[in-house]
Design a protein around this motif. Structure first.
Motif, PDB file in Angstrom:
ATOM      1  N   LYS A 157     -16.692  16.599  33.646  1.00  0.00           N
ATOM      2  CA  LYS A 157     -17.451  17.328  34.662  1.00  0.00           C
ATOM      3  C   LYS A 157     -16.749  18.649  34.961  1.00  0.00           C
ATOM      4  O   LYS A 157     -15.562  18.817  34.645  1.00  0.00           O
ATOM      5  N   GLU A 165     -23.484  16.417  39.900  1.00  0.00           N
ATOM      6  CA  GLU A 165     -24.097  17.469  39.081  1.00  0.00           C
ATOM      7  C   GLU A 165     -23.254  17.708  37.823  1.00  0.00           C
ATOM      8  O   GLU A 165     -22.038  17.921  37.902  1.00  0.00           O
ATOM      9  N   ASN A 166     -23.905  17.667  36.655  1.00  0.00           N
ATOM     10  CA  ASN A 166     -23.246  17.901  35.367  1.00  0.00           C
ATOM     11  C   ASN A 166     -22.081  16.946  35.116  1.00  0.00           C
ATOM     12  O   ASN A 166     -21.115  17.290  34.430  1.00  0.00           O
ATOM     13  N   CYS A 167     -22.188  15.748  35.682  1.00  0.00           N
ATOM     14  CA  CYS A 167     -21.165  14.721  35.497  1.00  0.00           C
ATOM     15  C   CYS A 167     -21.621  13.795  34.357  1.00  0.00           C
ATOM     16  O   CYS A 167     -22.672  13.156  34.455  1.00  0.00           O
ATOM     17  N   ILE A 168     -20.848  13.739  33.278  1.00  0.00           N
ATOM     18  CA  ILE A 168     -21.268  13.070  32.049  1.00  0.00           C
ATOM     19  C   ILE A 168     -20.330  11.906  31.729  1.00  0.00           C
ATOM     20  O   ILE A 168     -19.101  12.046  31.783  1.00  0.00           O
ATOM     21  N   TYR A 169     -20.926  10.756  31.402  1.00  0.00           N
ATOM     22  CA  TYR A 169     -20.143   9.584  30.980  1.00  0.00           C
ATOM     23  C   TYR A 169     -20.264   9.429  29.469  1.00  0.00           C
ATOM     24  O   TYR A 169     -21.364   9.434  28.917  1.00  0.00           O
ATOM     25  N   ASN A 224     -28.839   8.087  30.269  1.00  0.00           N
ATOM     26  CA  ASN A 224     -28.696   9.110  29.216  1.00  0.00           C
ATOM     27  C   ASN A 224     -27.356   9.830  29.327  1.00  0.00           C
ATOM     28  O   ASN A 224     -27.280  11.055  29.206  1.00  0.00           O
ATOM     29  N   ASN A 225     -26.321   9.051  29.562  1.00  0.00           N
ATOM     30  CA  ASN A 225     -24.946   9.558  29.677  1.00  0.00           C
ATOM     31  C   ASN A 225     -24.693  10.388  30.930  1.00  0.00           C
ATOM     32  O   ASN A 225     -23.605  10.943  31.092  1.00  0.00           O
ATOM     33  N   LEU A 226     -25.678  10.495  31.816  1.00  0.00           N
ATOM     34  CA  LEU A 226     -25.501  11.267  33.045  1.00  0.00           C
ATOM     35  C   LEU A 226     -25.273  10.334  34.229  1.00  0.00           C
ATOM     36  O   LEU A 226     -25.898   9.278  34.335  1.00  0.00           O
ATOM     37  N   ARG A 228     -25.641   9.576  38.119  1.00  0.00           N
ATOM     38  CA  ARG A 228     -26.573   9.975  39.175  1.00  0.00           C
ATOM     39  C   ARG A 228     -26.392   9.090  40.404  1.00  0.00           C
ATOM     40  O   ARG A 228     -26.273   7.873  40.292  1.00  0.00           O
TER      41      ARG A 228
END
Length: 325
Positions: A157, A165-169, A224-226, A228
């Motif tokens: 991130k 926001e814009n935090c990706i796993y 989807n890897n995001l 939330r």
């Protein structure tokens, strides 16, 4: 007493740019809560700004509709008020620069000082300070550095990002390495994913006095890897109140200048609390505090800053309040 409230997203800070629906929704929740609670306790002289694309926040306040960046008009509006309120994201030094502007022009500013904002706007700076103070936090390094070990995947991130926001796993190391090669932004950090309970605490800080306002559950999904956040249950985790109060005191002792409302995101894993994020600003949880505590929290904030003495708020009668995002 005259109040001026500037909420960056709904107040015109993104004029000429895309308005993210999620941030507009959260911004509206926070500013409408403050407006409603100010009016409820008799503070009716309130001014705010509004992006022309956003519907009216309240019929009971003076709204200035703006179609371009409002920064030039902000000093005058702040100076005409007795109390000024700021809600803004840390991204791109936005909160830092606006805090500087508010501090220079405000009679009474309800917020943290520049030192606290500068540190907590960077997840890497925050991590380094917490680590030096033996306060647990996810191992945090720049995305361009060596990937930290993890058996559960990683979170990447922006270093100055807001919430999820814009935090990706990313679960797979190969996919992670591919992502790193493609990403041009050097401002991203990477952390091992910690599997645990997602929560937050809401604090009221004035000088060296700290009051714990709530122990919140965060409802998180991965899609989807995001990452939330879909909801918050304010004061769902009151059983951890003593531990959170101790942690808040430790954090405040190593990051000076935190003031007013402060939100801290946590993960509890294996009976241990990890500090994920420190927000030196209003967060969405604020919208459920008064209902949970049975007291007008905004009124208590105003009284504290005007009278220069911390007003007591008790958790004794606190009840869980659910907020859907």
């Amino acid at each position: 007493m005259k109040h001026f409230i500037f909420e960056f997203i709904t107040g015109g800070g993104l004029s000429g740019q895309t308005l993210p629906d999620s941030l507009v929704r959260e911004g509206r929740i926070m500013v409408k809560t403050i407006l409603k609670e100010l009016i409820a306790c008799g503070h009716t002289e309130i001014t705010t700004t509004k992006d022309q694309r956003v519907t009216s926040l309240s019929k009971n306040v003076v709204e200035y509709t703006v179609d371009k960046s409002p920064e030039k008009i902000l000093p005058g509006m702040i100076k005409k008020s007795n109390v000024s309120w700021l809600i803004a994201p840390e991204t791109g030094n936005c909160l830092y620069n606006l805090t500087d502007l508010f501090l220079k022009n405000s009679e009474i500013f309800i917020g943290s000082d520049l030192n606290a904002v500068k540190i907590t706007s960077s997840k890497l700076k925050t991590y380094n300070i917490l680590q030096n103070a033996n306060i647990s936090a996810p191992n945090t390094v720049l995305l361009s550095e060596t990937i930290p070990d993890s058996s559960n995947g990683w979170i990447i991130k922006p270093d100055d990002g807001v919430g999820a926001e814009n935090c990706i796993y990313i679960r797979d190391r190969y996919q992670l390495e591919e992502r790193i090669l493609k990403r041009e932004n050097n401002n991203y950090i990477i952390q091992p994913f910690i599997d645990g309970e997602h929560m937050s605490m809401s604090l009221f800080i004035y000088n060296k006095d700290i009051q714990l306002l709530s122990c919140n559950k965060q409802e998180i999904i991965l899609k989807n890897n995001l990452v939330r956040i879909t909801g918050i249950v304010v004061n769902e985790y009151l059983l951890y109140a003593n531990k959170m109060r101790e942690l808040a005191t430790s954090i405040s002792s190593v990051i000076s200048g935190l003031s007013g409302y402060v939100g801290i995101d946590l993960i509890r894993s294996n009976n241990k609390f990890y500090v994920v994020d420190i927000n030196p600003r209003f967060t969405t949880s604020y919208a459920g505090l008064s209902a949970s505590l049975g007291v007008n929290v905004t009124e208590k904030l105003v009284q504290t800053f005007v009278q220069r003495e911390m007003q007591d708020i008790s958790l004794t009668k606190a009840m869980p309040v659910e907020l859907k995002l």
